[in-house]
Design an enzyme around this catalytic site. Structure first.
Site, short mmCIF file in Angstrom:
data_model
loop_
_atom_site.label_atom_id
_atom_site.label_comp_id
_atom_site.label_asym_id
_atom_site.label_seq_id
_atom_site.Cartn_x
_atom_site.Cartn_y
_atom_site.Cartn_z
N GLN A 100 0.86 -1.18 0.00
CA GLN A 100 0.00 0.00 0.00
C GLN A 100 0.90 1.23 0.00
OE1 GLN A 100 -3.69 -0.60 0.07
NE2 GLN A 100 -2.65 -2.44 -0.70
N GLY A 149 -11.81 2.10 4.60
CA GLY A 149 -10.89 1.33 3.77
C GLY A 149 -9.99 2.20 2.91
N HIS A 150 -9.07 1.54 2.22
CA HIS A 150 -8.11 2.30 1.42
C HIS A 150 -8.77 3.00 0.23
CE1 HIS A 150 -6.89 -1.66 -0.88
NE2 HIS A 150 -8.19 -1.48 -0.83
N ASN A 151 -8.29 4.22 -0.03
CA ASN A 151 -8.74 5.02 -1.17
C ASN A 151 -10.19 5.49 -1.08
OD1 ASN A 151 -6.57 2.86 -2.46
ND2 ASN A 151 -6.30 4.98 -3.08
#
Lengths: 356, 356, 356
Positions: C215, C256-258
């Site tokens: 990541q 969560g990511h993004n």
């Protein structure tokens, strides 16, 4: 290397009656299906009787009705089987685990105040207290006799920890918050973060920003309360958030500001209780259940796992509300139809009228 | 200031075939829709082909079938486009991110044992270990070669960390618990808090108090396991809680005592698995799913997000159970009707009988 | 010992008009139903008028329409009641709590850099910064003027904290992540753990292992953002995860990511937002709501508690999807019937055809 504790030693400490070979020793506690002749197991419910009959446990804690089943198992070990008889063998087993923890498998623990801990000179530390490495005890905090504070824990200003209570690693007990005697708070739990309170303020573009309402209350926790790991118990907005005596919370539980949880109520993991809800005594909430804000639950209310309480519940009982799981294709069809359910009802009504 | 890595360097390390301008350099990794001529992007699924056609990525990792689409984009940069071809470009991209992490964007890390860390003299510390500020390593703990322990982490007595495994900031690895090699545990996760076990004890007022069952087991975690932030993996009551090799857990996940999770099973955020559940290998659980206690899931079972598993699932497959979202007014009507659903079915039955 | 603040002092600071006895003093802030003559309470909604009529609060913040109701209560205290009048009394009350926090009930706080904190020589520390015991500030981190960093907090390499922002105990702000000015992050929250990204790699036995996608992005958080305790905001895979200005998150929330969360959006406890979801401005998500990955929510979308967003929502409005709770027996019948709902619809259709 297992210990070998004479069963008579255990009986002296915990009572009950021995049937069969009372001279056995106990090397370990084990479930029925993993036990051997050196093991002590228990049977709490008659429906496990088939498992009992296959079990190799040398000693089995059992209710009187199951003594025969314990003793008549085939292929006994040298000296024979033993039944250790109690009216409530599950409760007796719980007490045995506590004896075992204390005498056979003690939790590792710091003794005294670790030299790396940071304790404010105005904090009051009781007798026989243990404080772990890098723990922080702020000004005017009060640590009761025999309490243990884990590594990296943070007891903030004016907070109070009751006698014999254990705070795990990295627990935060916020300023002005207090927990009673003989409690346990597992690692990572945060007691006394701000409740979630904001007033909306109109913005020029038609939206609303949020103006913080300072949370001026605290958290008050009774005696013999156990709280799992990584939970959050928020401080109240004006009054306090309250957990009464004997409450048990599992992990990752959220208790909003000004919630009150009645005595001996238990909640499984991942439960969320929104602000100002009042939950009665002797309730149970299953894992992942959600209780909306400002609701009231009577005493002796039991909520199934993952159910959402959207209205107050005034009657004791068992309540549920979960979409049943199904294979994905079936679920898709049923879920799509569910979105027309009210219309289906209207169609059914019309049909009933027409065919009457 | 971006690096400019010759694509040929990347190919030497990672394989694959270059079509088009193999002389390009790569300054950054980017999604297709944010990429420029200095960027490397990837296309993992044919359904993103429209996005690919508009992308300005100088280099695109792609399957053979999409090489034409990569190279025939209009307005190529000087020297032209490049397709870096792999049978499985998503897997290749994953490996590229690992190379990039190692060579271009390394994680910042402590080297050696930080002077502020507190390491018990009986702990065994492997070669090349890094231990962050204020970390605590208790007695008889074992830290494998090349492991890294974050700031404020707490490895308790007799716990073991495998070679190359990384524990993030404030992670707690409880006494007697162990994690294998090449794992990652993100910040704030608590491994080895007590499982949630109590025996009810009747009270004079008709309610029940809870007597703690000491949790005498531990947690055993295999190799190559990744666990997200602020998770809780409880220790077993008698036996151990087990995560097998290759399990991947997202954040805020609750794993109850004596759960067993099979190899390479993955769970998204906010999942809760209640005690003694047994989950097979190669399963996936969507975010917020709940699995009740003592259930079994076969291998290759996939549970949709927010679904509640209330019975064992013996067949591989995809299972769901979620109330479909709708505008609030429609939902209110359908939800109200749902409470009469069984009665509606009875009415439908009656009508069918009458009209036959 | 309560303070006694002249109401005129409060009015000078906060405005509004005094009707009735403006000479009163305020000893405490309290809810209407717990207030006495020394208390200040507020009434934000006309539906609490009955509670107002019974309240003993000496001073009540109220809208003009309720001044009469405040002043005409029976049995006034010596000197009489007072109404403190604002067009939006709830907003005024929020501002009063801030004044009270600052002047009457200040949060306890470390002054300056605690001697036990560990600050890397390359970190840049602004003026008037407070850093708590055992906090860690890594290399090249930037702490803005007047920021406060709690005990055991960890600001990692190159992370940035805006002016006046407060990080609570044990907060982790990951490397390269940044939060703007005047924010609050409560204890135990982890910002910048790895997003959950893996590529499947086929295994010989027909299953799939997971290859980590490093990541490489970070987290960017705007100004005036408040984040509750034990939340997780993951770093992006390639780009960044973004929380815009004024976002408010309660406890135990997973981002969560993004993910991108628009300005002034608020989320209650236990919400989970999966990767790459884009949530608009001025939205609200009720407690325990789940938003699946890659979805978009327009501005001004309101999701009820515990609802699951499974598709993008393009229209502002209020959306719900929760199985209604019922007593367990009724639920069992309805849930069982729900699994045949599509079939029931087909039967209804057939019946309609037959009876037309």
């Amino acid at each position: 290397m297992s210990p070998a504790i004479p069963l008579t030693t255990l009986q002296s400490a915990l009572g009950g009656a021995l049937c069969g070979n009372g001279e056995r020793s106990v090397e370990r506690l084990a479930p029925l299906d993993e036990a051997d002749a050196g093991s002590l197991a228990f049977i709490a419910q008659p429906r496990y009787e088939a498992m009992l009959r296959r079990s190799r446990a040398g000693v089995v804690m059992a209710a009187p009705a199951l003594v025969g089943a314990v003793l008549q198992r085939p292929d006994p070990p040298p000296g024979g089987w033993c039944a250790w008889v109690f009216p409530d063998p599950y409760l007796a087993f719980a007490r045995l685990t506590q004896w075992w923890r204390q005498h056979v498998a003690p939790r590792p623990s710091v003794v005294g105040i670790h030299p790396s801990a940071w304790v404010h000179p105005t904090a009051r530390i009781g007798a026989g207290v243990s404080i772990g490495p890098f723990a922080v005890i702020d000004e005017e905090a009060v640590i009761g006799d025999g309490a243990t504070i884990g590594a990296h824990a943070h007891v903030q200003a004016r907070a109070a920890v009751g006698a014999g209570t254990h705070l795990g690693s990295s627990v935060v007990l916020g300023y002005d918050c207090r927990i009673g005697a003989h409690g346990i708070v597992h690692a990572g739990t945060v007691i006394g973060a701000d409740g979630f309170g904001f007033a909306p303020e109109p913005q020029p573009d038609g939206g609303r920003a949020w103006v913080k309402i300072e949370q001026l209350g605290a958290v008050r926790i009774g005696d013999a309360v156990e709280i799992g790991a990584n939970c959050c118990i928020d401080r109240g907005a004006l009054g306090d958030t309250v957990l009464e005596d004997g409450v048990k919370l599992d992990n990752l539980i959220q208790i909003g500001h000004n919630v009150r949880v009645g005595r001996h109520t238990a909640m499984a993991g991942c439960v969320g209780v929104a602000g100002s809800a009042r939950i009665g005594a002797y309730c149970t909430l299953g894992g992942g259940a959600i209780v909306l804000g400002h609701l009231e639950l009577a005493d002796h209310v039991h909520i199934s796992a993952a159910s959402v309480v959207m209205r107050s519940i005034r009657q004791p009982g068992h309540y549920s509300g979960v979409f049943p799981i199904d294979d994905n294709r079936a679920w898709e069809k049923n879920a799509a139809t569910l979105r027309q359910l009210h219309a289906l009802r209207e169609r059914l009504k019309a049909l009933e009228r027409r065919t009457t």
